[in-house]
Scaffold this motif. Structure first.
Motif, PDB file in Angstrom:
ATOM      1  N   LYS A  48       0.827  -1.211   0.000  1.00 12.25           N
ATOM      2  CA  LYS A  48       0.000   0.000   0.000  1.00 12.25           C
ATOM      3  C   LYS A  48       0.858   1.258   0.000  1.00 12.25           C
ATOM      4  O   LYS A  48       0.453   2.291  -0.535  1.00 12.25           O
ATOM      5  N   SER A  49       2.031   1.177   0.582  1.00 14.55           N
ATOM      6  CA  SER A  49       2.909   2.349   0.659  1.00 14.55           C
ATOM      7  C   SER A  49       3.369   2.816  -0.720  1.00 14.55           C
ATOM      8  O   SER A  49       3.718   3.981  -0.890  1.00 14.55           O
ATOM      9  N   GLN A  72       1.220   5.541  -1.966  1.00 14.83           N
ATOM     10  CA  GLN A  72       1.385   6.756  -1.176  1.00 14.83           C
ATOM     11  C   GLN A  72       2.757   7.399  -1.387  1.00 14.83           C
ATOM     12  O   GLN A  72       2.996   8.500  -0.899  1.00 14.83           O
ATOM     13  N   GLU A 113       5.447   6.284  -0.013  1.00 16.43           N
ATOM     14  CA  GLU A 113       6.005   6.291   1.334  1.00 16.43           C
ATOM     15  C   GLU A 113       6.728   4.997   1.693  1.00 16.43           C
ATOM     16  O   GLU A 113       6.841   4.644   2.871  1.00 16.43           O
ATOM     17  N   TYR A 121      -2.010   2.193   7.790  1.00 21.96           N
ATOM     18  CA  TYR A 121      -2.982   2.849   6.914  1.00 21.96           C
ATOM     19  C   TYR A 121      -4.382   2.453   7.350  1.00 21.96           C
ATOM     20  O   TYR A 121      -4.735   1.278   7.292  1.00 21.96           O
ATOM     21  N   ASP A 151      -8.514   5.852   4.807  1.00 28.69           N
ATOM     22  CA  ASP A 151      -7.463   6.635   4.156  1.00 28.69           C
ATOM     23  C   ASP A 151      -7.096   6.053   2.793  1.00 28.69           C
ATOM     24  O   ASP A 151      -6.832   6.772   1.854  1.00 28.69           O
ATOM     25  N   ILE A 152      -7.101   4.760   2.709  1.00 31.42           N
ATOM     26  CA  ILE A 152      -6.767   4.091   1.454  1.00 31.42           C
ATOM     27  C   ILE A 152      -7.825   4.413   0.404  1.00 31.42           C
ATOM     28  O   ILE A 152      -7.519   4.749  -0.735  1.00 31.42           O
ATOM     29  N   ASN A 209      -7.686   7.968  -1.129  1.00 36.38           N
ATOM     30  CA  ASN A 209      -6.622   8.173  -2.109  1.00 36.38           C
ATOM     31  C   ASN A 209      -6.915   7.469  -3.444  1.00 36.38           C
ATOM     32  O   ASN A 209      -6.329   7.811  -4.451  1.00 36.38           O
TER      33      ASN A 209
END
Length: 179
Positions: free
Chosen positions: A132-133, A136, A138, A169, A173-174, A177
């Motif tokens: 998932k990063s 982002q 990140e 996360y 929030d996921i 985005n």
């Protein structure tokens, strides 16, 4: 921390060249040196009294290559991260951090259930968060957070139940985005 770990591994590898038995034929070249895991096993009396060396090394291989309840394996997660990272400098840093974390996580995860500090749920949560990063931007930041979790679990500064699905996360929030 990572630099110290890498220096330790390099020193052990160089000093062990003359005295280390040949690598077993089943040990994959895509995995770190078997000698590192042998050293970890030999230094943990609590685990080695409950688990055979062969069983421990078998679980190390499952960690890296995957198995029924952890199908991707650390090597597959690392490869996916590297494939999806556009910048070679970031990819190189991610590869180095994943290698160091793999040693720490894999050597602990492979231990007997009664003695280990890192379990399959942790590895799954970290693996999912790492993937998932990418969206982002990140990944390096998240690797630092995972590294802190690993250090804290191994140092007994946090309990195993602190590592949860929403630690990195939150689900909402996921979705924000993505839309």
């Amino acid at each position: 921390m990572l630099i110290r770990l890498l220096l330790l591994v390099m020193m052990l590898a160089v000093s062990g060249c003359a005295t280390t038995p040949a690598k077993s034929p089943a040990w994959s070249e895509a995995m770190p040196a078997e000698d590192y895991f042998l050293m970890v096993y030999q230094q943990d009396d609590a685990n080695s009294s409950r688990q055979s060396l062969d069983d421990y090394l078998n679980w190390v291989q499952r960690f890296y290559q995957g198995c029924a309840f952890y199908p991707n394996g650390w090597n597959a997660i690392t490869a996916e991260l590297l494939q999806r990272l556009p910048e070679s400098e970031v990819a190189a840093a991610v590869q180095d951090k994943m290698a160091g974390l793999g040693l720490l996580i894999g050597s602990e995860w492979a231990k007997n259930n009664q003695t280990r500090s890192i379990n399959t749920r942790h590895v799954s949560i970290w693996g999912n968060a790492l993937l998932k990063s990418l969206a982002q931007g990140e990944t390096l930041l998240l690797l630092d957070k995972v590294s802190a979790d690993v250090d804290d679990l191994l140092g007994k500064r946090i309990s195993a139940d602190v590592i949860t699905e929403d630690r990195f996360y939150a689900e909402e929030d996921i979705f924000k985005n993505i839309n």
